[in-house]
Design a protein around this motif. Structure first.
Motif: not given
Length: 186
Positions: A48-52
């Motif tokens: 979820q790195r890119q989303e967060v």
């Protein structure tokens, strides 16, 4: 041309194509590694790195755009928080109820973005020109009775669970029934 553009917007990375027979008909499924749904990226790896990071950036950039308004001393903190929730957190925490458990570095990204907005609204910012008193993050949240970023995420998850529970989809009810006596859960 339009379908190619739509496909590029929906699917970030192409995966494999699986063909199988279903009741005498060949079915082709395209598997992708990342899928964009209503502005949120969902992937098979649960990364979820890119989303967060994107959501934290939305909060931070939005706060700089409205800084003169939420820094205004004549506006009550309650009104500032209503504005922050409606204009910054609604976009910055969009679909956060579907996020899995966040690793500490990722949670810190979203935490610092929200607390940054809280600091602007309360006027509790570092000023190198003067020796002002600055609260720690937990003290700031406690002093002004603000909702902690972790509570915002938990509240969103509970709200999603409540919406699902009210609708009682048969598949989810059946899954819960099967999982009820499992010692670990999912």
């Amino acid at each position: 041309v339009g379908s190619v553009k739509a496909r590029r917007e929906l699917f970030c990375d192409w995966g494999g194509i699986v063909v199988f027979e279903f009741f005498g008909t060949d079915i082709s499924l395209i598997f992708v590694t990342v899928y964009r749904h209503m502005g949120s990226k969902m992937g098979i790896t649960q990364d979820q790195r890119q989303e967060v990071v994107t959501r934290a950036a939305i909060i931070k950039s939005g706060s700089s755009a409205v800084k003169p308004l939420i820094k205004q001393p004549k506006v009550s903190l309650k009104r500032k928080l209503i504005f922050i929730k409606g204009h910054l957190l609604s976009g910055g925490l969009f679909q956060c109820s579907t996020w899995g458990l966040l690793p500490i570095p990722l949670y810190n990204r979203i935490h610092h973005a929200i607390v940054h907005v809280y600091r602007i609204a309360t006027g509790n910012l570092f000023n190198p020109q003067s020796a002002n008193f600055i609260f720690t993050d937990p003290d700031l949240i406690d002093e002004y009775r603000l909702m902690s970023p972790m509570s915002l995420l938990r509240n969103a998850r509970l709200s999603l669970f409540a919406r699902i529970a009210v609708k009682q989809p048969a598949a989810v009810v059946g899954l819960l029934g099967v999982m009820w006596d499992v010692p670990r859960g999912w």
